[in-house]
Structures are given as structure tokens and as C-alpha cells.
Design a protein around this motif. Structure first.
Motif, mmCIF file in Angstrom:
data_model
loop_
_atom_site.group_PDB
_atom_site.id
_atom_site.type_symbol
_atom_site.label_atom_id
_atom_site.label_comp_id
_atom_site.label_asym_id
_atom_site.label_seq_id
_atom_site.Cartn_x
_atom_site.Cartn_y
_atom_site.Cartn_z
ATOM 1 N N TRP A 66 0.758 -1.430 0.160
ATOM 2 C CA TRP A 66 0.075 0.171 -0.082
ATOM 3 C C TRP A 66 0.857 1.250 0.001
ATOM 4 O O TRP A 66 0.379 2.348 -0.505
ATOM 5 N N GLU A 67 2.113 1.060 0.607
ATOM 6 C CA GLU A 67 2.843 2.391 0.716
ATOM 7 C C GLU A 67 3.238 2.830 -0.704
ATOM 8 O O GLU A 67 3.659 3.821 -0.958
ATOM 9 N N GLY A 96 -0.533 2.706 -2.872
ATOM 10 C CA GLY A 96 -1.411 3.152 -2.593
ATOM 11 C C GLY A 96 -2.242 4.277 -3.541
ATOM 12 O O GLY A 96 -3.367 4.374 -3.382
ATOM 13 N N GLU A 115 -5.989 4.207 -4.949
ATOM 14 C CA GLU A 115 -6.882 5.122 -4.072
ATOM 15 C C GLU A 115 -7.752 6.095 -5.336
ATOM 16 O O GLU A 115 -8.789 6.247 -5.277
ATOM 17 N N TRP A 122 -9.769 -0.913 2.998
ATOM 18 C CA TRP A 122 -9.459 -0.084 3.958
ATOM 19 C C TRP A 122 -9.982 -0.246 5.164
ATOM 20 O O TRP A 122 -9.720 -0.027 6.228
ATOM 21 N N ARG A 134 -2.401 7.604 4.420
ATOM 22 C CA ARG A 134 -3.210 7.654 3.559
ATOM 23 C C ARG A 134 -4.114 8.865 3.846
ATOM 24 O O ARG A 134 -4.578 9.705 3.015
ATOM 25 N N THR A 135 -4.433 9.323 5.201
ATOM 26 C CA THR A 135 -5.094 10.389 5.808
ATOM 27 C C THR A 135 -4.322 11.615 5.070
ATOM 28 O O THR A 135 -4.752 12.758 4.767
ATOM 29 N N ASP A 152 -2.741 12.199 2.399
ATOM 30 C CA ASP A 152 -2.686 12.078 1.126
ATOM 31 C C ASP A 152 -1.243 11.371 0.519
ATOM 32 O O ASP A 152 -0.513 11.763 -0.303
ATOM 33 N N TRP A 153 -0.912 10.574 1.299
ATOM 34 C CA TRP A 153 0.124 9.691 0.800
ATOM 35 C C TRP A 153 1.661 10.490 1.086
ATOM 36 O O TRP A 153 2.615 10.015 0.377
#
Length: 131
Positions: free
Chosen positions: A48-49, A52, A56, A67, A94-95, A97-98
Motif C-alpha cells: 500500500w505504501e 496506494g 486510491e 481499508w 493515507r489520511t 494524502d500519501w
């Protein structure tokens, strides 16, 4: 797992893997009945890193479900604290904005890798001079 999944994430970013293939990979990693579930979660976070932001952007219902599952796991008392914090860091990423809260430290290359790079540069320089 980690190197393979890192490569798979890179292949997804380059368009070699489809989104459906990626969701199959993620479903495989999120299987709670697997004996190596903790290892799989770590690898899932790495995936995901890397992929992601692009995943998304698809705003797929499957992404939202994944999620929600990760969020539930991050607060589960049955989860190892190390994994809960790893998932919490991923949710924070994620919160945000990566964008990481703090830049990652770049680790030094192993000596063998430096020597290999040096030899490759010497060969390239030698090839240029001969042409």
C-alpha cells in the motif's frame, strides 16, 4: 514475501498488473486464517505504501472495503501491538494524502553493491572512450 510484493507493486504502477490482479493479491494477503498472517500484514503495508496513491485514485468499492478491514485490524485488541502501529502508520499516510510525516532515512548501500556499481561505471566509461 516483501521483495516479491514490492516488485508486484512496481509492476502495477507500470501498468503490467491490472487492478483486478492487485485486488486478488491483496485478498490473498488479508486472509486471516493463514498461519503467517502477521507477515502478510507487514507485506500488505509495504504494498500500500508503494501503490496506494494510484489504487486510491480508482475509487473502487473493493478498495473501500479493504481499508475498512485494515482500519478494524488496526484497533483490534487481538492484533500484536507492532502490527497495530504499522497499520496506524499506514492509515495516517493515507489520511495525509500519501505524504510521509517525516522523510525516510536512506540507508547506506552494502559494500558489495558499491563495488558492483563502481565496476559498472568503469566499464561504461571504458566503452565510451573506445567508441
Amino acid at each position: 514475501y516483501q521483495r516479491r510484493v514490492h516488485g508486484m507493486a512496481e509492476l502495477y504502477l507500470r501498468g503490467v498488473f491490472t487492478e483486478a490482479m492487485v485486488h486478488n493479491i491483496l485478498a490473498f494477503l488479508l486472509r486471516p486464517d493463514a498461519p503467517d498472517f502477521a507477515d502478510r500484514l507487514e507485506v500488505l503495508c509495504v504494498f500500500w505504501e508503494i501503490a496506494g496513491p494510484q489504487l486510491e485514485s480508482s475509487s473502487n468499492a473493493q478498495v473501500r472495503t479493504e481499508w475498512e478491514r485494515l482500519q478494524a485490524l488496526s484497533t483490534s485488541p487481538d492484533m500484536q501491538p507492532r502490527l497495530r502501529f504499522l497499520l496506524a502508520d499506514l492509515l495516517d499516510l493515507r489520511t495525509n494524502d500519501w505524504r510521509p510525516r517525516r522523510p525516510r532515512e536512506v540507508s547506506p548501500k552494502p559494500l558489495a553493491e558499491l563495488e558492483h556499481d563502481f565496476e559498472m561505471m568503469k566499464k561504461a566509461r571504458h566503452m565510451c572512450c573506445m567508441a
